[in-house]
Design a protein around this motif. Structure first.
Motif, PDB file in Angstrom:
ATOM      1  N   ALA A  86     -34.710  51.409  -8.631  1.00  0.00           N
ATOM      2  CA  ALA A  86     -35.574  50.317  -8.774  1.00  0.00           C
ATOM      3  C   ALA A  86     -36.098  50.857 -10.732  1.00  0.00           C
ATOM      4  N   ASP A  87     -35.773  51.670 -11.434  1.00  0.00           N
ATOM      5  CA  ASP A  87     -35.662  51.649 -13.050  1.00  0.00           C
ATOM      6  C   ASP A  87     -35.239  50.483 -13.415  1.00  0.00           C
ATOM      7  N   ALA A  88     -34.256  50.189 -13.197  1.00  0.00           N
ATOM      8  CA  ALA A  88     -32.995  48.782 -13.884  1.00  0.00           C
ATOM      9  C   ALA A  88     -34.323  47.975 -13.191  1.00  0.00           C
ATOM     10  N   ARG A  89     -34.295  47.846 -11.367  1.00  0.00           N
ATOM     11  CA  ARG A  89     -35.122  46.246 -11.457  1.00  0.00           C
ATOM     12  C   ARG A  89     -36.780  46.325 -12.730  1.00  0.00           C
ATOM     13  N   GLN A  90     -37.415  47.486 -12.628  1.00  0.00           N
ATOM     14  CA  GLN A  90     -38.700  46.975 -12.902  1.00  0.00           C
ATOM     15  C   GLN A  90     -38.828  46.950 -14.839  1.00  0.00           C
ATOM     16  N   ALA A  91     -37.084  47.326 -15.323  1.00  0.00           N
ATOM     17  CA  ALA A  91     -36.667  47.026 -16.353  1.00  0.00           C
ATOM     18  C   ALA A  91     -36.156  45.457 -17.255  1.00  0.00           C
ATOM     19  N   ALA A  92     -35.562  45.803 -15.725  1.00  0.00           N
ATOM     20  CA  ALA A  92     -35.428  43.282 -15.624  1.00  0.00           C
ATOM     21  C   ALA A  92     -36.361  42.757 -15.711  1.00  0.00           C
ATOM     22  N   ARG A  93     -37.491  43.324 -15.013  1.00  0.00           N
ATOM     23  CA  ARG A  93     -38.980  43.157 -14.837  1.00  0.00           C
ATOM     24  C   ARG A  93     -39.630  42.541 -16.214  1.00  0.00           C
TER      25      ARG A  93
END
Length: 193
Positions: A60-67
């Motif tokens: 979930a953190d990586a998805r937000q960082a990608a966003r």
């Protein structure tokens, strides 16, 4: 009469193999010597003591960082730091959750950037040997001397004719890959606002 609820299927376990690639474990067994063996997608088997579990707690953190990084890249200006952050987030997702990685990158627009060869990630289109090559997988092998490698395939029939018609592996020493700058086209996920 009591109805039994079957136990929930265990979450898929992702492991880093000795060559640095990440795979999903499909079965666990013991070999004739009593060592635990992981059978992974694709049918290969590896001793468990030679594999490392992939940390899947930060998806979930990586998805937000990608966003965040994708928005910064789309905003323009000096995108080098945002492109690096996007690469880090997508590299982690490619290892930890390939389905999320595929969801974010499939059909996404691309930006052309220069990165050190060590910064190339799965899904990038690498400009190499006068051709454009889709990066299928990439990692650093710790076997013997550290070696950066990438499995690649020409984007078009012309690219495949200039290199190889089937997927192939390119690799160099990590020392060289750390400073060798290459051109890649990186997917920039289009997140809903």
């Amino acid at each position: 009469m009591r109805t039994l609820t079957p136990p929930a299927a265990p979450a898929p376990v992702r492991v880093l193999l000795p060559d640095g690639s990440a795979k999903t474990v499909v079965d666990i067994a013991r070999n004739d010597d009593g060592k635990i063996v992981f059978r992974v997608e694709g049918g290969s088997a590896y001793r468990a003591d030679r594999c490392e579990r992939v940390d899947t707690s930060r998806i979930a953190d990586a998805r937000q960082a990608a966003r965040r990084a994708a928005h910064a890249v789309q905003a323009g200006g000096d995108i080098s730091q945002a492109a690096d952050e996007l690469g880090d987030a997508l590299r982690y997702l490619a290892q930890a959750d390939p389905d999320t990685f595929e969801e974010l990158t499939a059909g996404a627009p691309r930006v052309t950037i220069e990165v050190p060869r060590l910064g190339v990630i799965p899904g990038d289109i690498l400009h190499h040997h006068g051709a454009r090559l889709t990066v299928l997988d990439t990692a650093v092998s710790a076997i013997d001397t550290p070696q950066w490698w990438a499995d690649v395939l020409g984007v078009t029939a012309e690219d495949r004719q200039a290199t190889y018609r089937a997927p192939w592996r390119t690799g160099i020493s990590v020392d060289y890959a750390a400073w060798d700058m290459v051109t890649v086209e990186r997917a920039v996920p289009a997140f809903p606002v």
